[in-house]
Write an enzyme that holds these catalytic residues in place. Structure first.
Site, mmCIF file in Angstrom:
data_model
loop_
_atom_site.group_PDB
_atom_site.id
_atom_site.type_symbol
_atom_site.label_atom_id
_atom_site.label_comp_id
_atom_site.label_asym_id
_atom_site.label_seq_id
_atom_site.Cartn_x
_atom_site.Cartn_y
_atom_site.Cartn_z
ATOM 1 N N GLU A 11 -1.124 -10.841 2.717
ATOM 2 C CA GLU A 11 -0.846 -10.040 3.921
ATOM 3 C C GLU A 11 -1.206 -10.826 5.183
ATOM 4 O O GLU A 11 -0.458 -10.825 6.164
ATOM 5 C CB GLU A 11 -1.662 -8.741 3.892
ATOM 6 C CG GLU A 11 -1.215 -7.764 2.822
ATOM 7 C CD GLU A 11 -2.110 -6.537 2.712
ATOM 8 O OE1 GLU A 11 -1.662 -5.559 2.110
ATOM 9 O OE2 GLU A 11 -3.242 -6.546 3.215
ATOM 10 N N ASP A 33 2.784 -3.152 8.226
ATOM 11 C CA ASP A 33 1.823 -2.911 7.141
ATOM 12 C C ASP A 33 0.949 -1.711 7.512
ATOM 13 O O ASP A 33 1.004 -1.196 8.636
ATOM 14 C CB ASP A 33 0.969 -4.177 6.928
ATOM 15 C CG ASP A 33 0.322 -4.237 5.543
ATOM 16 O OD1 ASP A 33 0.371 -3.226 4.802
ATOM 17 O OD2 ASP A 33 -0.232 -5.292 5.206
ATOM 18 N N GLY A 54 0.821 -1.218 0.000
ATOM 19 C CA GLY A 54 0.000 0.000 0.000
ATOM 20 C C GLY A 54 0.846 1.255 0.000
ATOM 21 O O GLY A 54 2.083 1.193 0.042
ATOM 22 N N GLY A 87 -6.966 -4.632 2.859
ATOM 23 C CA GLY A 87 -7.326 -5.230 1.572
ATOM 24 C C GLY A 87 -7.803 -4.257 0.525
ATOM 25 O O GLY A 87 -8.202 -4.668 -0.570
ATOM 26 N N GLY A 88 -7.723 -2.944 0.856
ATOM 27 C CA GLY A 88 -8.079 -1.952 -0.162
ATOM 28 C C GLY A 88 -7.257 -2.127 -1.426
ATOM 29 O O GLY A 88 -7.735 -1.903 -2.534
ATOM 30 N N GLY A 89 -6.013 -2.577 -1.236
ATOM 31 C CA GLY A 89 -5.131 -2.806 -2.389
ATOM 32 C C GLY A 89 -5.253 -4.214 -2.962
ATOM 33 O O GLY A 89 -4.570 -4.547 -3.931
ATOM 34 N N LYS A 139 -7.659 6.812 9.611
ATOM 35 C CA LYS A 139 -7.990 5.379 9.582
ATOM 36 C C LYS A 139 -8.576 4.872 10.911
ATOM 37 O O LYS A 139 -8.982 3.713 11.002
ATOM 38 C CB LYS A 139 -6.722 4.560 9.264
ATOM 39 C CG LYS A 139 -5.945 4.999 8.028
ATOM 40 C CD LYS A 139 -6.617 4.575 6.767
ATOM 41 C CE LYS A 139 -5.847 4.870 5.508
ATOM 42 N NZ LYS A 139 -4.695 4.045 5.265
HETATM 43 C C1 5RP Z 1 -3.543 -3.477 0.840
HETATM 44 C C2 5RP Z 1 -3.808 -3.073 2.241
HETATM 45 C C3 5RP Z 1 -3.269 -1.760 2.711
HETATM 46 O O1 5RP Z 1 -2.555 -1.972 3.863
HETATM 47 C C4 5RP Z 1 -4.400 -0.828 2.988
HETATM 48 O O2 5RP Z 1 -5.234 -0.773 1.858
HETATM 49 C C5 5RP Z 1 -3.887 0.558 3.353
HETATM 50 O O3 5RP Z 1 -3.320 1.127 2.212
HETATM 51 P P1 5RP Z 1 -2.715 2.595 2.195
HETATM 52 O O4 5RP Z 1 -1.475 2.558 3.024
HETATM 53 O O5 5RP Z 1 -2.452 2.855 0.743
HETATM 54 O O6 5RP Z 1 -3.755 3.542 2.748
HETATM 55 O O7 5RP Z 1 -4.440 -3.748 3.012
HETATM 56 O O8 5RP Z 1 -4.177 -4.693 0.540
#
Ligand code: 5RP
Length: 221
Positions: free
Chosen positions: A105, A83, A33, A97-99, A123
């Site tokens: 993970e 993460d 991410g 899991g947004g990505g 967040k």
């Molecule tokens: C990717 C994830 C990321 O950790 C989550 O989406 C946060 O992303 P970002 O740091 O871009 O806000 O779970 O699958």
């Protein structure tokens, strides 16, 4: 997001704070991410033995820096996984899991002694669930799983044009009742065809680095 975006500045601050938790000679579990990308940029400053990547994207970025990539199957328990998250509550439960990298993970997090979560303060939530839960599903089970989710009160949206590192599809699911994150994690795990999903309650964070306008707070769960 521009270089002056306050959220990006906060992500960079959280990533900088994470560096002090990395020890010389470690094999580090590295998430995925935009927040993790800020950390990856800083990794040449520490002396890692190597890394286990939580996605192909992360693996490519680490390799480009000359960091040795290890297969999790060659290793025992990792000391540390770092993460980001899409949402995190006061107990360290997360939606991730947004990505779309949630399965890998979760595997690397499960195989690690400690999970450090780096977030900007947008967040932080009281109850998980405003952000949709990414549910990785075997392609053939997509419609069946979607019907099961609707029966639970969820609103699944097929992430069109996206295939996970494991060749599966994602249903981004809104409106699930996540007042009890561990219970919902268990319930979703038990739907046939679900490979994995983005509620991290069993693999909750041990420590959060929360970046805001006044600096980075460390929260131990
Ligand atoms: C990717 C994830 C990321 O950790 C989550 O989406 C946060 O992303 P970002 O740091 O871009 O806000 O779970 O699958």
């Amino acid at each position: 997001m521009t270089a002056t975006d306050p959220k990006l500045t906060q992500k960079k601050s959280a990533a900088k704070a994470a560096l002090s938790h990395i020890e010389d000679g470690m094999i580090l579990g590295v998430g995925t991410g935009s927040t993790v990308n800020c950390l990856i940029e800083l990794l040449p400053k520490v002396r890692l033995k190597g890394a286990v990547a939580s996605s192909q994207v992360t693996e490519d970025k680490l390799k480009a820096l000359g960091i040795e990539i290890y297969d999790l199957n060659q290793l025992g328990v990792l000391d540390l996984y770092i993460d980001g998250a899409d949402e995190i509550d006061a107990k360290g439960n997360m939606i991730k899991g947004g990505g779309g990298a949630l399965t890998r993970e979760k595997i690397v997090a499960a195989a690690s002694n400690r999970f450090i979560c780096m977030v900007d303060d947008s967040k932080i939530v009281n109850t998980l669930g405003k952000f949709p839960v990414a549910i990785e599903v075997l392609p053939q089970a997509r419609s069946y799983v979607a019907r099961e989710l609707v029966a639970m009160g969820g609103d699944p949206v097929y992430r069109e044009g996206f295939v996970t590192d494991y060749g599966n599809v994602i249903l981004d699911t809104y409106d699930l009742d996540i007042t009890d994150a561990a219970k919902m994690e268990f319930t979703l795990n038990n739907i046939v065809g679900v490979v994995c999903h983005g509620i991290f309650a069993s693999q909750s964070a041990d420590l959060m680095l929360k970046a805001g306008s006044t600096g980075v707070d460390t929260v131990v769960f």
